[in-house]
Scaffold this motif. Structure first.
Motif, short mmCIF file in Angstrom:
data_model
loop_
_atom_site.label_atom_id
_atom_site.label_comp_id
_atom_site.label_asym_id
_atom_site.label_seq_id
_atom_site.Cartn_x
_atom_site.Cartn_y
_atom_site.Cartn_z
N VAL A 1 -8.01 -48.03 -9.61
CA VAL A 1 -7.96 -46.78 -8.86
C VAL A 1 -8.54 -46.95 -7.46
N ALA B 1 -14.89 -39.74 -6.28
CA ALA B 1 -13.59 -39.10 -6.55
C ALA B 1 -12.85 -39.86 -7.65
N ALA C 1 -11.96 -38.30 -11.28
CA ALA C 1 -10.58 -38.29 -11.78
C ALA C 1 -10.52 -38.74 -13.23
N VAL D 1 -10.52 -35.91 -15.80
CA VAL D 1 -9.52 -34.86 -15.86
C VAL D 1 -8.61 -35.13 -17.06
N HIS D 2 -8.78 -34.31 -18.07
CA HIS D 2 -7.97 -34.37 -19.30
C HIS D 2 -8.32 -35.56 -20.19
N THR E 1 -4.70 -38.34 -13.75
CA THR E 1 -5.32 -38.27 -12.43
C THR E 1 -6.02 -39.59 -12.12
N LEU E 2 -5.79 -40.11 -10.94
CA LEU E 2 -6.41 -41.39 -10.56
C LEU E 2 -7.53 -41.19 -9.57
N LEU E 3 -7.32 -40.27 -8.64
CA LEU E 3 -8.32 -40.06 -7.60
C LEU E 3 -8.37 -38.57 -7.29
N ALA E 4 -9.57 -37.99 -7.42
CA ALA E 4 -9.73 -36.59 -7.04
C ALA E 4 -9.54 -36.48 -5.53
N PRO E 5 -9.11 -35.33 -5.02
CA PRO E 5 -8.80 -35.22 -3.58
C PRO E 5 -9.99 -35.59 -2.69
N VAL E 6 -9.71 -36.41 -1.67
CA VAL E 6 -10.73 -36.77 -0.67
C VAL E 6 -10.16 -36.52 0.72
N HIS F 1 -11.41 -40.83 4.88
CA HIS F 1 -11.16 -41.88 3.88
C HIS F 1 -9.72 -42.35 3.88
N ALA G 1 -3.24 -30.98 -14.20
CA ALA G 1 -4.13 -31.84 -13.42
C ALA G 1 -4.50 -31.16 -12.11
N ASP H 1 -7.05 -28.54 -12.86
CA ASP H 1 -8.36 -28.95 -13.38
C ASP H 1 -9.10 -29.98 -12.52
N VAL H 2 -8.44 -30.56 -11.53
CA VAL H 2 -9.10 -31.64 -10.79
C VAL H 2 -10.18 -31.10 -9.86
#
Lengths: 338, 299
Positions: free
Chosen positions: A156, A168, A172, A175-176, B94-99, B104, B137, B140-141
């Motif tokens: 990631v 972040a 992630a 999530v779920h 989900t791989l990366l929460a918003p940045v 970045h 996603a 919930d993210v």
């Protein structure tokens, strides 16, 4: 020095010709009088007048410059600090959504433990994420990468020093619910490969956080061993031991049949440093994370990002000083005229 | 004369005051438009079909979608946030929460580069369910991003009947965003990957699950299934966009209706500086004009 200057609002520089205004506007004094031809030539006065015009030209130039907001652009500097390159390899399988022992498990009766764990123990993956998040936040000198794994490895976040991005990635992961399969062998092979083509800067760690083991076939074992040796990566395994799951140090021949024990024994044969932390409750997990933090404090060469430095404030201060001089000079001139 | 002088002094004093203000003024919060997205990429095998061209080279659907997003990121205003996710099998992960896209950008780009076949954790391609999981996603993210769902709409195994019902915990229109149709109109063979990342010929008609009722058994070929994606967009309350160009995506992502007003610390010292500049220029400008007008008739 000059080479490294940039402007945030360069379009304001177009107003720079305004600075010549005071130089053009001569004869301020003369215009008020009908005739000054009879006055003796005042050389000093002229000189002072010229000086004042130059000063106000400079003041205008300074304000225009400040409007353009000059500064030194962001740069990188090589620094030696203490820290490590840490790849967080986090299990995203379904079993990580199960719970650990609650903190007060020692006070519970043997009968209650299972029930209490299922109802109010902290969720493994969540406890791990919280602690890893804190761990990352406490170690600004380290570089982190984040990977998850299930049937495949999900790389990631590539190695970065940006805490926010690492967080972040960790977020992630929560999530779920997790995915159904796990293949720790494949995950390790592709994770160790992420150190390839990176300058060896000090210490490299893969921090494996998972709750299960695997009996790896011989090809996988060979590939993992070769990868760890070539890349000189240490392996730390935080084993989130679920209730009733096997102990890593389970002795005897029978242990080899248990996936977790088999994996642990294989890791012990790796040519690079290996440590296992068995965590049954959040406290064990916190202690394990703490210990990892103590282990790896080798000197590490890294590039530090030096943020952009803005020069506008200094220039505004200079403009202010010029204006103050002009004001003082104005008072002095007035007094002279009276 | 004295009045003229004292006016000049006043102006200088005022200019000085404004400069002092510019020096001491902290950045003030000011609402600015920004755009938050969770971008979900279909990473199933049909996304490997190379029916896009960029700089005269064929490019796979997934690679083109990634490229388009990477470019669009550079055009989003600072303060915007983007997160990443991938879809395969029946769900999105989900791989990366918003940045922040400005702070970045480099990290976002390198994570984006890694969203590819090698991540694939399952081989099915249940697009409808994947989209519904993507909605979850986005919900919930955290940070309430809008959804961007890049897919060619190729369901495998094929859907029996119409679009499946939305999950019970999601309301239609609850999450905003776009379904982005990725692919071309001509059905093309799908590159086959024995292990993710390793190509080995193409899928044949007898190797994939074919649709039981439909006469032509062509599930081994893949084109953009626009009708299906549009139906999905209607079911979920998302908009539909066909990915035709990099610029088109970027424009759609910056559409005013998708903006979110966010208070960003903004530097307003330039206002004070501009006023100070005007005051400093006023005196010489005045004398210049006055000098011209008095000099001219005298000559």
């Amino acid at each position: 020095m000059i080479a490294g200057v940039d402007f945030l609002r360069p379009e304001w520089l177009a107003l720079m010709p305004l600075a010549t205004l005071p130089l053009w506007a001569r004869g301020t004094e003369a215009s008020g009088y009908p005739d000054v031809g009879w006055l003796p030539e005042d050389r000093l006065g002229r000189l002072v007048g010229l000086a004042l015009r130059v000063l106000s030209a400079l003041a205008i130039a300074a304000v225009v410059l400040a409007l353009a907001a000059p500064g030194r652009p962001q740069s990188l500097a090589l620094r030696t600090g203490r820290g490590a390159e840490v790849l967080l390899l986090i299990d995203r399988s379904r079993s990580m959504d199960e719970r650990m022992l609650p903190s007060d498990w020692r006070e519970l009766s043997a009968y209650d433990i299972r029930h209490q764990t299922q109802s109010r123990g902290p969720v493994k993956s969540q406890a791990a994420r919280t602690l890893l998040g804190e761990f990352v936040a406490r170690r600004p000198d380290d570089r982190f990468a984040v990977s998850f794994f299930s049937a495949s490895a999900l790389h990631v976040v590539p190695f970065t020093q940006h805490d926010e991005v690492v967080q972040a990635g960790i977020t992630a992961g929560g999530v779920h619910r997790g995915l159904s399969e796990t293949d720790v062998g494949r995950a390790l092979i592709s994770s160790v490969a992420r150190f390839e083509n990176r300058a060896y800067t000090g210490s490299r760690i893969i921090l494996l956080v998972s709750d299960g083991g695997a009996r790896l076939d011989e090809d996988t074992r060979l590939a993992i061993r070769a990868g760890f040796e070539r890349q000189r990566v240490a392996l730390y395994w935080i084993y989130l031991k679920g209730f009733g799951r096997p102990d890593l140090e389970q002795a005897g021949e029978a242990g080899e049949a248990i996936p977790e024990v088999a994996l642990h024994r294989f890791f012990e044969t790796l040519p690079t440093p290996y440590r296992a932390y068995q965590a049954e409750s959040p406290e064990d997990l916190a202690a394990a994370v703490e210990d990892v933090g103590r282990q790896q404090n080798h000197p590490l060469d890294f590039e530090e990002r030096i943020p952009r430095q803005d020069y506008s404030r200094g220039i505004i201060a200079a403009a202010l000083l010029l204006v103050a001089i002009l004001l003082a000079a104005g008072r002095w001139q007035l007094r002279g005229l009276r | 004369m004295n009045r003229l002088r004292s006016r000049g002094t006043e102006r200088l004093l005022l200019a000085g005051g404004l400069l002092a203000l510019a020096l001491s003024m902290p950045p003030l919060p000011w609402p600015r438009a920004s755009f938050d997205y969770l971008a979900v990429f279909d990473i199933t095998q049909s996304m490997g079909v190379a029916d896009y061209r960029l700089h005269d080279k064929p490019l796979s659907r997934l690679a083109f979608a990634r490229r388009a997003l990477a470019t669009a990121l550079t055009e989003l205003p600072c303060g915007s946030k983007v997160g990443l996710a991938a879809f395969t099998g029946y769900r999105s992960l989900t791989l990366l929460a918003p940045v922040d896209v400005c702070d970045h950008y480099g990290d976002l780009l390198s994570t984006l580069e890694q969203v590819d076949d090698r991540m694939r954790w399952a081989e099915a391609s249940e697009v409808a369910k994947g989209l519904y999981w993507a909605l979850r996603a986005a919900r919930d993210v955290g940070g309430e991003p809008q959804l961007l769902f890049f897919s060619d709409g190729h369901e495998s195994p094929p859907l029996q009947g119409t679009v499946p019902a939305l999950f019970g915990d999601i309301r239609q229109g609850e999450i905003r965003g776009m379904v982005i149709g990725t692919g071309g109109d001509v059905p093309r063979p799908i590159p086959k990957q024995d292990t993710p990342g390793r190509f080995n010929g193409f899928w044949h008609a007898d190797e994939v699950v074919q649709n039981a009722d439909a006469a032509p058994h062509d599930e081994h070929l893949s084109a953009l299934r626009e009708n299906h994606l549009q139906a999905l967009a209607a079911r979920t309350g998302l908009d539909y966009l066909r990915l035709e160009s990099v610029a088109g995506l970027s424009r759609a992502m910056r559409s005013g209706t998708r903006a979110r007003r966010r208070e960003v610390p903004t530097d307003f010292s330039w206002v004070a500086l501009g006023l100070a500049l005007a005051l400093l220029c006023a005196a010489p400008l005045r004398t210049l004009i006055a000098g011209r007008s008095t000099a001219a008739p005298g000559q």
